[in-house]
Design a protein around this motif. Structure first.
Motif, mmCIF file in Angstrom:
data_model
loop_
_atom_site.group_PDB
_atom_site.id
_atom_site.type_symbol
_atom_site.label_atom_id
_atom_site.label_comp_id
_atom_site.label_asym_id
_atom_site.label_seq_id
_atom_site.Cartn_x
_atom_site.Cartn_y
_atom_site.Cartn_z
ATOM 1 N N TYR A 1 0.810 -1.211 0.000
ATOM 2 C CA TYR A 1 0.000 0.000 0.000
ATOM 3 C C TYR A 1 0.847 1.266 0.000
ATOM 4 O O TYR A 1 0.389 2.318 -0.415
ATOM 5 C CB TYR A 1 -0.941 0.018 1.214
ATOM 6 N N PHE A 2 2.068 1.182 0.465
ATOM 7 C CA PHE A 2 2.916 2.362 0.555
ATOM 8 C C PHE A 2 3.628 2.681 -0.756
ATOM 9 O O PHE A 2 4.074 3.801 -0.967
ATOM 10 C CB PHE A 2 3.964 2.178 1.659
ATOM 11 N N ALA A 3 3.771 1.713 -1.651
ATOM 12 C CA ALA A 3 4.590 1.881 -2.856
ATOM 13 C C ALA A 3 4.095 2.998 -3.759
ATOM 14 O O ALA A 3 4.893 3.620 -4.460
ATOM 15 C CB ALA A 3 4.661 0.573 -3.629
ATOM 16 N N ASP A 4 2.797 3.279 -3.779
ATOM 17 C CA ASP A 4 2.267 4.322 -4.644
ATOM 18 C C ASP A 4 2.158 5.682 -3.979
ATOM 19 O O ASP A 4 1.733 6.644 -4.602
ATOM 20 C CB ASP A 4 0.894 3.908 -5.194
ATOM 21 N N LYS B 1 7.527 15.653 -9.201
ATOM 22 C CA LYS B 1 8.072 14.888 -10.324
ATOM 23 C C LYS B 1 7.001 13.967 -10.906
ATOM 24 O O LYS B 1 6.833 13.875 -12.123
ATOM 25 C CB LYS B 1 9.280 14.066 -9.854
ATOM 26 N N ARG B 2 6.254 13.313 -10.053
ATOM 27 C CA ARG B 2 5.191 12.405 -10.502
ATOM 28 C C ARG B 2 4.100 13.183 -11.240
ATOM 29 O O ARG B 2 3.604 12.733 -12.272
ATOM 30 C CB ARG B 2 4.602 11.674 -9.297
ATOM 31 N N ASN B 3 3.733 14.362 -10.732
ATOM 32 C CA ASN B 3 2.717 15.173 -11.389
ATOM 33 C C ASN B 3 3.170 15.607 -12.781
ATOM 34 O O ASN B 3 2.373 15.607 -13.723
ATOM 35 C CB ASN B 3 2.351 16.392 -10.541
ATOM 36 N N LYS B 4 4.441 15.975 -12.934
ATOM 37 C CA LYS B 4 4.971 16.352 -14.245
ATOM 38 C C LYS B 4 4.928 15.170 -15.207
ATOM 39 O O LYS B 4 4.567 15.314 -16.368
ATOM 40 C CB LYS B 4 6.407 16.872 -14.113
ATOM 41 N N GLN B 5 5.288 13.974 -14.714
ATOM 42 C CA GLN B 5 5.248 12.778 -15.553
ATOM 43 C C GLN B 5 3.814 12.459 -15.962
ATOM 44 O O GLN B 5 3.555 12.136 -17.121
ATOM 45 C CB GLN B 5 5.864 11.583 -14.813
ATOM 46 N N ASP C 1 10.215 17.251 2.573
ATOM 47 C CA ASP C 1 10.755 17.856 1.350
ATOM 48 C C ASP C 1 10.987 16.806 0.268
ATOM 49 O O ASP C 1 10.694 17.050 -0.903
ATOM 50 C CB ASP C 1 12.064 18.596 1.640
ATOM 51 N N GLU C 2 11.512 15.655 0.650
ATOM 52 C CA GLU C 2 11.721 14.581 -0.327
ATOM 53 C C GLU C 2 10.391 14.104 -0.907
ATOM 54 O O GLU C 2 10.281 13.842 -2.110
ATOM 55 C CB GLU C 2 12.458 13.407 0.324
ATOM 56 N N MET C 3 9.367 14.024 -0.050
ATOM 57 C CA MET C 3 8.041 13.611 -0.525
ATOM 58 C C MET C 3 7.457 14.638 -1.484
ATOM 59 O O MET C 3 6.884 14.278 -2.512
ATOM 60 C CB MET C 3 7.097 13.405 0.666
ATOM 61 N N ARG C 4 7.627 15.921 -1.165
ATOM 62 C CA ARG C 4 7.108 16.987 -2.041
ATOM 63 C C ARG C 4 7.784 16.934 -3.410
ATOM 64 O O ARG C 4 7.124 17.077 -4.437
ATOM 65 C CB ARG C 4 7.325 18.353 -1.399
ATOM 66 N N LYS C 5 9.100 16.773 -3.412
ATOM 67 C CA LYS C 5 9.832 16.695 -4.681
ATOM 68 C C LYS C 5 9.368 15.500 -5.504
ATOM 69 O O LYS C 5 9.196 15.597 -6.720
ATOM 70 C CB LYS C 5 11.339 16.615 -4.421
ATOM 71 N N ALA C 6 9.166 14.370 -4.856
ATOM 72 C CA ALA C 6 8.708 13.164 -5.561
ATOM 73 C C ALA C 6 7.313 13.380 -6.134
ATOM 74 O O ALA C 6 7.027 12.943 -7.259
ATOM 75 C CB ALA C 6 8.715 11.967 -4.616
#
Length: 104
Positions: A4-7, A87-91, A79-84
């Protein structure tokens, strides 16, 4: 066993940090490690391990048996979560635009 955490943004960062060698590696726990009010929380700890399929019983064939010696944990900051997530939103946006352009 579903991971459940992977996404989640934090889970994706945790998996990138851990770099599991096995496709049967799963994150199974996460929690904030700071004390005090939630506004002050900054770091989350994720724990995971490699699992194998049960050979007998009601869960036969499911990844439910933890393989000894494969547990590991990692800390992930907001901060790491926000950056990820950015990045995911851009993809996701690029993929949506590509789908639209193929249909036009």
């Amino acid at each position: 066993m579903k991971d459940y955490f992977a996404d989640s943004p934090g889970g994706r960062v945790a998996l990138a940090k851990i770099k599991p060698a096995s496709p049967n590696f799963r994150l199974y726990a996460a929690g904030w490690i700071e004390k005090g009010p939630p506004a002050n929380w900054n770091t989350m700890k994720f724990a995971g391990a490699e699992f194998r399929a049960a050979k007998t019983g009601p869960n036969k064939g499911k990844l439910t048996v933890e393989i000894p010696g494969t547990r590991c944990s990692v800390c992930v900051t907001k901060d790491e979560m926000r950056k990820a997530e950015k990045k995911r939103n851009k993809q996701d946006l690029a993929e949506a635009e590509a789908r639209v352009s193929r249909h036009v």
